[in-house]
Design a protein around this motif. Structure first.
Motif, PDB file in Angstrom:
ATOM      1  N   TRP A 218       0.656  -1.145  -0.029  1.00 53.21           N
ATOM      2  CA  TRP A 218      -0.009  -0.205  -0.017  1.00 53.21           C
ATOM      3  C   TRP A 218       0.961   1.140   0.003  1.00 53.21           C
ATOM      4  O   TRP A 218       0.423   2.060  -0.606  1.00 53.21           O
ATOM      5  N   TYR A 222       0.098   3.658  -2.997  1.00 52.13           N
ATOM      6  CA  TYR A 222      -0.754   4.401  -2.660  1.00 52.13           C
ATOM      7  C   TYR A 222      -0.291   5.876  -1.850  1.00 52.13           C
ATOM      8  O   TYR A 222      -1.332   6.552  -1.762  1.00 52.13           O
ATOM      9  N   ASN A 340      -3.913  -5.632  -0.679  1.00 55.63           N
ATOM     10  CA  ASN A 340      -5.349  -5.810  -1.062  1.00 55.63           C
ATOM     11  C   ASN A 340      -5.728  -7.008  -0.928  1.00 55.63           C
ATOM     12  O   ASN A 340      -7.187  -7.221  -0.818  1.00 55.63           O
ATOM     13  N   VAL A 374      -6.039   4.500   0.388  1.00 59.44           N
ATOM     14  CA  VAL A 374      -6.253   3.344  -0.183  1.00 59.44           C
ATOM     15  C   VAL A 374      -7.854   3.519  -0.952  1.00 59.44           C
ATOM     16  O   VAL A 374      -8.114   3.097  -1.750  1.00 59.44           O
ATOM     17  N   ASN A 377      -8.115   5.463  -4.031  1.00 60.62           N
ATOM     18  CA  ASN A 377      -7.757   4.765  -4.971  1.00 60.62           C
ATOM     19  C   ASN A 377      -8.387   3.504  -5.513  1.00 60.62           C
ATOM     20  O   ASN A 377      -8.742   3.254  -6.677  1.00 60.62           O
ATOM     21  N   GLN A 378      -9.179   2.881  -4.516  1.00 52.09           N
ATOM     22  CA  GLN A 378     -10.032   1.745  -4.765  1.00 52.09           C
ATOM     23  C   GLN A 378     -11.277   2.380  -5.206  1.00 52.09           C
ATOM     24  O   GLN A 378     -11.992   1.673  -6.150  1.00 52.09           O
ATOM     25  N   ASN A 381     -10.638   2.459  -9.097  1.00 53.79           N
ATOM     26  CA  ASN A 381     -10.527   1.152  -9.599  1.00 53.79           C
ATOM     27  C   ASN A 381     -11.901   0.530  -9.949  1.00 53.79           C
ATOM     28  O   ASN A 381     -12.432   0.067 -10.752  1.00 53.79           O
ATOM     29  N   LEU A 396     -11.206  -8.098  -3.579  1.00 50.10           N
ATOM     30  CA  LEU A 396     -11.355  -6.639  -3.468  1.00 50.10           C
ATOM     31  C   LEU A 396     -12.694  -6.103  -3.227  1.00 50.10           C
ATOM     32  O   LEU A 396     -12.667  -5.237  -2.264  1.00 50.10           O
ATOM     33  N   VAL A 400     -13.148  -3.841   0.374  1.00 51.44           N
ATOM     34  CA  VAL A 400     -13.710  -2.426   0.324  1.00 51.44           C
ATOM     35  C   VAL A 400     -15.035  -2.320   1.153  1.00 51.44           C
ATOM     36  O   VAL A 400     -15.004  -1.335   1.851  1.00 51.44           O
ATOM     37  N   SER A 461      -4.822  -5.060  -8.669  1.00 53.74           N
ATOM     38  CA  SER A 461      -5.528  -4.119  -7.848  1.00 53.74           C
ATOM     39  C   SER A 461      -4.619  -2.721  -7.712  1.00 53.74           C
ATOM     40  O   SER A 461      -5.205  -1.730  -7.712  1.00 53.74           O
ATOM     41  N   THR A 462      -3.508  -2.921  -8.207  1.00 56.48           N
ATOM     42  CA  THR A 462      -2.687  -1.616  -8.339  1.00 56.48           C
ATOM     43  C   THR A 462      -2.950  -0.770  -9.616  1.00 56.48           C
ATOM     44  O   THR A 462      -3.511  -1.214 -10.517  1.00 56.48           O
TER      45      THR A 462
END
Length: 748
Positions: A218, A222, A340, A374, A377-378, A381, A396, A400, A461-462
């Motif tokens: 992370w 992030y 993640n 995070v 950023n998620q 995504n 994921l 979240v 996930s990145t």
């Protein structure tokens, strides 16, 4: 102002960062480094004599050892007190115990196979051992790298945290003192260094963390460079322990995963799986008063023993409870990272640390701040997954969801503990939580559409990995949209929409209701009156039209049926809504909005007139009827003045008839060469004697004085003013309407 008191033989003021000891004779305080007393030695002194008192009263008196199985070795040994963790008796018994082999749970892999794609597909739930460095991307010094080399690269004055193993207590000392102790053949104590983070030293260049830890971390992915909080450095630790060093059962801070590599020597890990039952037992054991007297491995079903020899790397997943025994002098490198794959478990471990009141020294630095980064950023995504019509991986989505719950709880805690909340300044917490919840709700419901699943494993996930992996999905989505547009029915042009709309309006004008309130001069006048009343009725019932025109910034952009009217109008007008907001100040519409509104009206009239001319309508009367109806629908005519306006239009009609009987060569002059003040030159122009009156509706605000044209004072007897002069600074109806009608091209 009184001077600060001075202490020690160095006569300096008190420094909270330096260890000090009090003389039991003179009651003065001395820095440990000035009187050669280390912090871990101070606990062994029963009566301390400073250098001044030592001359008169003799050396300091040391504590007498009465046992070897208790942290406080001065307790009398009556054989009734249990053995405590870390003592020499405890370590000897631990070596003689048998445990299930970790081969049952360990995943032994080659370094090339430990990839992000593998962990995202198979999960990261069990420890992984890699016997060789090949393929891991891990760079380390050679096995000949010694503790003295660490001192050379890090610096001998570096203050390090040292664990007194026999007492399981922390103390601080300079690195050069620990190096001296390490090479002492007669070590009075067992000391262990496990928290020397060297990212800010020269030794950082000698170590490169494994690729898997960098790609999944992370902090690396992030944490923004402009963050108000300092960046956490938890990826590069040097562990130096002597034989029989022991660290009791624990979970790495913040539920981080950890990588270890034994450069030389050997370590033994005692591993316990983080099941729900084991975690509950661990929390109860950690908060018990006799924690050091109970071996936690005896409280769970299975505690696995894993021997890590020299040259071996081990990866321990989130939440695994483990203890470590150094079976021989050892140097190891390691690091921690959040990721993640196990967000829910990481958050659970963090909340457990808060309940156990773990000191900040043993917690992940700025854990809550990194969670906010995070979450931000998620959110991006999840939006990309939704736009690509792809289903994100389950780990994921679940992560979240857990993150949303944690963020909400932290905001609630801000009321009672405002100083404990770590929300970055540029993040809107409530808005972020709302948007994340919306995206998760869309994924759960599916948005009413089937979602494509990930092909060949879980989604990355990145940010960088997501861009690479979703390229094909984006291309397929664009191809699908192109096909839909190619096979979609042809959209009618603006001119076709205008034609159809004009026909429907004219049809309403012909069949509209007629109610003559007063006798008029002729049948022709009655016809015009009928048409005018019908046009007013069309304005009132405009929402019932089968075909509607949608305008945006003065352009007709779409013709819709009444079924989809509401939805399409809201979309078509969305670009115009923001400018409208700027034109409204304190509930009053400004002159700029007034001009924009009439620009739209003029644009509509001009387009309709052009369409009527193209159709070559039979008579100018029909053209005038259409224009009259358009002006009425635009709010430019007042219904109570229709009768007077129709009379004026009839006069213009007679004039056009006379012009049409004349020479063709003079027709253009009749329309275009006359000045605006000459009434017959413009079919809709109002002369000075006109009784036309502009009727302002609720949507037609007054112009600001600075935006109004110069007023033209009408005669007092003008019917439009009802015997009164217009207010100062206000344009007359003639001036407003005349300025608009000048923009309409003459009919040919």
């Amino acid at each position: 102002m009184a001077a600060a008191p001075l202490y020690c033989v160095c006569r300096q003021s008190y420094d909270v960062s330096r260890f000090m000891i009090e003389c039991d004779i003179c009651k003065d305080w001395f820095h440990g480094s000035c009187v050669q007393v280390e912090e871990h030695h101070a606990v062994d002194i029963d009566v301390y004599h400073c250098p001044n008192c030592d001359v008169r009263h003799g050396p300091s008196l040391m504590k007498r050892r009465n046992n070897w199985h208790r942290h406080d070795y001065t307790e009398p040994d009556d054989g009734s007190r249990p053995v405590q963790a870390g003592t020499s008796v405890f370590v000897r018994e631990l070596r003689n115990r048998t445990f299930p082999s970790a081969e049952e749970i360990l995943v032994q892999m080659d370094g090339h196979h430990v990839t992000q794609k593998y962990l995202e597909t198979q999960g990261f739930h069990y420890p992984i051992t890699v016997p060789r460095l090949d393929g891991l991307g891990l760079k380390l010094p050679s096995p000949g790298f010694s503790v003295k080399d660490v001192e050379e690269y890090v610096g001998g004055d570096k203050i390090v945290d040292v664990i007194d193993v026999a007492r399981q207590a922390d103390s601080k000392m300079k690195l050069r003192e620990f190096v001296k102790y390490f090479y002492n053949p007669h070590r009075p104590k067992v000391l262990n260094v496990i928290s020397l983070e060297f990212s800010d030293t020269k030794m950082a260049e000698l170590v490169v963390v494994p690729d898997i830890a960098q790609k999944m971390s992370w902090v690396e992915n992030y944490w923004p460079d402009d963050s108000f909080f300092p960046k956490p450095f938890v990826q590069k630790y040097c562990l130096m322990g002597v034989e029989d060093s022991y660290t009791d059962f624990h979970i790495d801070f913040g539920g981080t995963s950890v990588w270890y590599h034994v450069l030389w020597g050997e370590k033994i890990f005692y591993l316990i799986e983080p099941t729900q039952a084991n975690l509950a037992l661990y929390e109860a054991w950690s908060s018990s008063f006799n924690q050091s007297e109970v071996f936690f491995g005896d409280k769970v079903d299975k505690c696995y023993k894993c021997v890590v020899p020299q040259g071996t790397t081990v990866l321990i997943p989130t939440g695994w409870i483990h203890a470590v025994l150094t079976s021989q002098d050892c140097m190891a490198f390691g690091g921690n990272f959040l990721h993640n794959l196990n967000i829910g478990m990481q958050l659970r471990c963090y909340e457990m640390e808060r309940r156990l009141k773990t000191p900040d020294l043993f917690k992940f630095p700025y854990f809550e701040a990194i969670c906010w980064y995070v979450a931000k950023n998620q959110l991006e995504n999840l939006k990309e997954f939704r736009e690509d019509n792809c289903q994100p991986p389950a780990y994921l989505t679940d992560g979240v969801k857990a993150l949303i719950t944690a963020l909400k709880n932290w905001l609630k805690r801000e009321v009672s503990e405002p100083a404990s909340v770590e929300v970055p300044d540029h993040i809107r917490p409530n808005h972020l939580i709302k948007e994340l919840t919306k995206e998760i709700r869309y994924l759960v419901v599916g948005g009413g559409k089937p979602m494509k699943s990930q092909e060949g494993g879980a989604w990355p996930s990145t940010r960088s990995a997501l861009d690479r992996a979703s390229h094909q999905a984006r291309r397929r989505a664009r191809r699908l949209r192109h096909q839909q547009r190619h096979h979609a029915p042809k959209t009618p042009s603006n001119l076709e929409i205008l034609e159809l709309h004009t026909r429907q309006v004219l049809k309403k004008l012909e069949v509209g209701p007629f109610e003559e309130e007063a006798p008029f001069s002729s049948a022709v006048t009655a016809r015009f009156n009928k048409a005018s009343v019908a046009s007013a009725a069309a304005v009132e019932h405009s929402l019932e039209n089968n075909l509607r025109l949608v305008m945006c910034n003065g352009q007709i952009i779409r013709g819709t049926s009444s079924v989809t009217y509401q939805h399409q109008v809201s979309q078509a007008l969305s670009p115009f809504q923001k400018p409208v907001k700027r034109y409204v100040r304190h509930g009053r519409m400004t002159a700029k909005f007034f001009l924009c509104r009439y620009s739209l009206c003029v644009s509509v009239v001009r387009q309709l007139v052009a369409c009527l001319c193209r159709e070559h309508l039979a008579s100018p009367t029909t053209e005038e009827e259409a224009i009259e109806g358009m002006l009425s629908m635009a709010g430019l005519l007042c219904p109570r003045q229709l009768e007077e306006s129709l009379a004026r239009i009839q006069e213009n009609k007679n004039f056009m008839d006379s012009q049409s009987s004349g020479s063709t060569s003079n027709s253009s002059d009749a329309w275009g060469d006359q000045s605006p003040s000459q009434g017959p030159s413009d079919p809709l122009h109002l002369g000075p004697s006109s009784e036309y009156q502009y009727c302002e509706t609720s949507l037609s605000p007054h112009l600001h004085p600075s935006k109004r044209p110069a007023p033209s004072t009408p005669p007092i007897s003008n019917q439009a003013t009802k015997g009164k002069r217009p207010k100062k600074g206000m344009a007359t109806a003639k001036q407003r309407l005349g300025k608009i009608l000048k923009l309409i091209p003459p009919l040919r």
